[in-house]
Write a protein that holds these residues in place. Sequence first.
Motif, PDB file in Angstrom:
ATOM      1  N   ASN A 163       0.847  -1.192   0.000  1.00 43.53           N
ATOM      2  CA  ASN A 163       0.000   0.000   0.000  1.00 43.53           C
ATOM      3  C   ASN A 163       0.884   1.243   0.000  1.00 43.53           C
ATOM      4  N   GLY A 164       0.653   2.127  -0.961  1.00 45.72           N
ATOM      5  CA  GLY A 164       1.495   3.318  -1.074  1.00 45.72           C
ATOM      6  C   GLY A 164       0.950   4.523  -0.335  1.00 45.72           C
ATOM      7  N   LEU A 165       0.110   4.298   0.679  1.00 45.36           N
ATOM      8  CA  LEU A 165      -0.495   5.414   1.416  1.00 45.36           C
ATOM      9  C   LEU A 165      -0.181   5.268   2.905  1.00 45.36           C
ATOM     10  N   LYS A 166       0.583   6.235   3.407  1.00 44.03           N
ATOM     11  CA  LYS A 166       1.076   6.149   4.795  1.00 44.03           C
ATOM     12  C   LYS A 166      -0.044   6.021   5.812  1.00 44.03           C
ATOM     13  N   GLU A 167      -1.168   6.716   5.547  1.00 40.26           N
ATOM     14  CA  GLU A 167      -2.227   6.740   6.555  1.00 40.26           C
ATOM     15  C   GLU A 167      -2.792   5.355   6.853  1.00 40.26           C
ATOM     16  N   PHE A 168      -2.682   4.452   5.914  1.00 42.32           N
ATOM     17  CA  PHE A 168      -3.175   3.094   6.143  1.00 42.32           C
ATOM     18  C   PHE A 168      -2.082   2.201   6.736  1.00 42.32           C
ATOM     19  N   ARG A 169      -0.832   2.420   6.320  1.00 47.32           N
ATOM     20  CA  ARG A 169       0.263   1.541   6.719  1.00 47.32           C
ATOM     21  C   ARG A 169       0.766   1.838   8.132  1.00 47.32           C
ATOM     22  N   GLY A 170       0.700   3.179   8.463  1.00 46.85           N
ATOM     23  CA  GLY A 170       1.366   3.715   9.649  1.00 46.85           C
ATOM     24  C   GLY A 170       1.437   2.774  10.842  1.00 46.85           C
ATOM     25  N   ASP A 171       0.308   2.331  11.314  1.00 48.03           N
ATOM     26  CA  ASP A 171       0.262   1.537  12.550  1.00 48.03           C
ATOM     27  C   ASP A 171       0.874   0.147  12.398  1.00 48.03           C
ATOM     28  N   TYR A 172       1.088  -0.285  11.168  1.00 49.87           N
ATOM     29  CA  TYR A 172       1.497  -1.680  10.944  1.00 49.87           C
ATOM     30  C   TYR A 172       2.891  -1.792  10.340  1.00 49.87           C
ATOM     31  N   GLU A 173       3.547  -0.637  10.172  1.00 46.74           N
ATOM     32  CA  GLU A 173       4.816  -0.598   9.453  1.00 46.74           C
ATOM     33  C   GLU A 173       5.788  -1.676   9.944  1.00 46.74           C
ATOM     34  N   ALA A 174       5.836  -1.882  11.255  1.00 42.61           N
ATOM     35  CA  ALA A 174       6.820  -2.810  11.819  1.00 42.61           C
ATOM     36  C   ALA A 174       6.606  -4.245  11.342  1.00 42.61           C
ATOM     37  N   ILE A 175       5.396  -4.568  10.954  1.00 42.71           N
ATOM     38  CA  ILE A 175       5.172  -5.966  10.546  1.00 42.71           C
ATOM     39  C   ILE A 175       4.951  -6.108   9.031  1.00 42.71           C
ATOM     40  N   LEU A 176       5.187  -4.996   8.308  1.00 42.97           N
ATOM     41  CA  LEU A 176       5.053  -5.075   6.852  1.00 42.97           C
ATOM     42  C   LEU A 176       6.450  -5.200   6.263  1.00 42.97           C
ATOM     43  N   ASP A 177       6.658  -6.228   5.513  1.00 43.56           N
ATOM     44  CA  ASP A 177       8.014  -6.467   5.025  1.00 43.56           C
ATOM     45  C   ASP A 177       7.971  -7.031   3.610  1.00 43.56           C
ATOM     46  N   GLY A 178       9.091  -6.974   2.944  1.00 42.71           N
ATOM     47  CA  GLY A 178       9.216  -7.679   1.658  1.00 42.71           C
ATOM     48  C   GLY A 178       8.702  -6.914   0.462  1.00 42.71           C
ATOM     49  N   ALA A 179       8.385  -5.622   0.651  1.00 40.41           N
ATOM     50  CA  ALA A 179       7.876  -4.853  -0.490  1.00 40.41           C
ATOM     51  C   ALA A 179       8.554  -3.485  -0.527  1.00 40.41           C
ATOM     52  N   THR A 180       8.752  -2.986  -1.716  1.00 43.91           N
ATOM     53  CA  THR A 180       9.432  -1.693  -1.896  1.00 43.91           C
ATOM     54  C   THR A 180       8.582  -0.791  -2.767  1.00 43.91           C
ATOM     55  N   GLN A 181       8.534   0.470  -2.381  1.00 46.81           N
ATOM     56  CA  GLN A 181       7.731   1.445  -3.138  1.00 46.81           C
ATOM     57  C   GLN A 181       8.582   2.102  -4.222  1.00 46.81           C
ATOM     58  N   VAL A 182       7.992   2.272  -5.405  1.00 47.36           N
ATOM     59  CA  VAL A 182       8.655   3.085  -6.438  1.00 47.36           C
ATOM     60  C   VAL A 182       7.716   4.230  -6.813  1.00 47.36           C
ATOM     61  N   PRO A 183       8.284   5.407  -7.112  1.00 51.11           N
ATOM     62  CA  PRO A 183       7.402   6.503  -7.521  1.00 51.11           C
ATOM     63  C   PRO A 183       6.677   6.119  -8.804  1.00 51.11           C
ATOM     64  N   PHE A 184       5.381   6.412  -8.834  1.00 51.57           N
ATOM     65  CA  PHE A 184       4.549   6.067  -9.998  1.00 51.57           C
ATOM     66  C   PHE A 184       5.106   6.807 -11.216  1.00 51.57           C
ATOM     67  N   GLY A 185       5.517   6.064 -12.235  1.00 49.03           N
ATOM     68  CA  GLY A 185       6.006   6.718 -13.455  1.00 49.03           C
ATOM     69  C   GLY A 185       7.518   6.791 -13.539  1.00 49.03           C
TER      70      GLY A 185
END
Length: 459
Positions: A163-185
């Motif tokens: 998920n590329g939106l901090k407001e949803f990830r924020g509380d769970y960041e510590a347990i989210l792993d294995g994915a990397t964000q790239v700027p769209f485009g």
Amino acid sequence: MSLDLLQLIQRHQGEQLALLSQYINPQMAKVLKMIGFDPVYVRGQGAHLWDNQGNDYLDMLSGFGVFAVGRSHPKVKDAIRQYLDLDSPNLVKMGTQLLAGLLARKLIDEFSPPGLDTVFFCNSGAEAVDGALKFAHAFTQRGKFLYCEHGFHGLTLATLAINGLKEFRGDYEAILDGATQVPFGNLARLEAELARGDVAALVVEPVIGHGVFTPPDDFLPRARELCTRYGTLLIADEVQTGLGRTGKLFACEHWNVVPDIMTLSKSLSGGYCPIGAILYPRKVYERVFSSLDRCMVHSTTFGLNDLAAVCGLATLEVIREEGLVENSARMGTYLLERLKSLAEKYELIREVRGRGLMVAIEFGQPRSVTLKAGWKMIHGVNQDLFCQSILMPLIMDHHILAQVAVHGKDIIKLIPPLVLDRNDADRFIEAFDRVLAAAHRFPGPIWDLGSHFVKAALR
Ligand SMILES: Cc1ncc(COP(=O)(O)O)c(C=O)c1O
């Protein structure tokens, strides 16, 4: 004794907000009340809703995109009625299902891009994307995923990781792993990540829903090439864009791109029944369901249910018979043209953009001194208040339902049913024009609303 549904509804009509507040989501109930999004809707048809006072609301939100064919479509309703009288052998589980099979065949033979010849049915958009991630891992034996900034693919734990939106990830960041964000485009960043050779899949919405961001024209075609070169699967999340929303059957078609895996959901069942679908090639199927004892290695109890299949079959026919993809393109162009002329008139509008009936109106800081003061006051407290101050008079005074596109940006999004007609579009434009005219008067009612929010937020 049968459940007297009509009587039940009549007896409790008007208790919606209290029930939401007491048993489901008190915070949501407070917000809806505060922003005036709490009419008691009693009926929905096409692109319209009616409240218990008889007011007709124009629905520019379509249940977050599920009512592509319009609410209460007669063909979908009729199919459901017919089905109910059949006492059909639904969900035998250790057995076969005719209707899900027929829907799968229709999707593959008549709708799917070439090469996607197998379907996995599930119950939601997030579940479809979640399954697609598993399939990509099984196929590539790699553990890393790429996703785009602002991208949204659902809120289960796996889809939160991409998920590329901090407001949803924020509380769970510590347990989210294995994915990397790239700027769209950003192709250079994308290639740098892919070149490591450990990426199972790039997951991308061809047009990003949260903000209605369209990539540069070379992004998806080059991303397709790069994924192929580095052995990564391209997963197109068409949960929101699929089946006509952007004026093409699938948004990938705008760039002639065929993904390795495609996810669908929202509009596939006419809004009546949860459904999700993963369209994917047999070579991927064979790596996931790789032996007899793995024939249920990915599965969900309600996946092949008859009702979702019936709704899907009827909905796909409606989309074709009524030319809804074409209508989406036509009405989208019309809406954008009219919005662009409003943008010339109103300095608060920074940009209007979109594809088909997926349209964004982005606001920006005005030049005039007085308006700028109001803008700064509202934004000093909360980034979402300005759009809400526009949406409130839109719903309260003009009975038009729309939404803020994304947290922290001044963007309003329109995703009406694809049956939207010219009268509906004109009604929206005229109301929006009035609301914007009021917003350009400072002091004025819109800014009063803003300061009302400011006070509420400070409290
Ligand atoms: C592009 C996209 N993918 C996935 C999802 C998640 O779908 P659901 O809410 O059905 O889980 C959404 C929901 O808005 C979406 O827009």
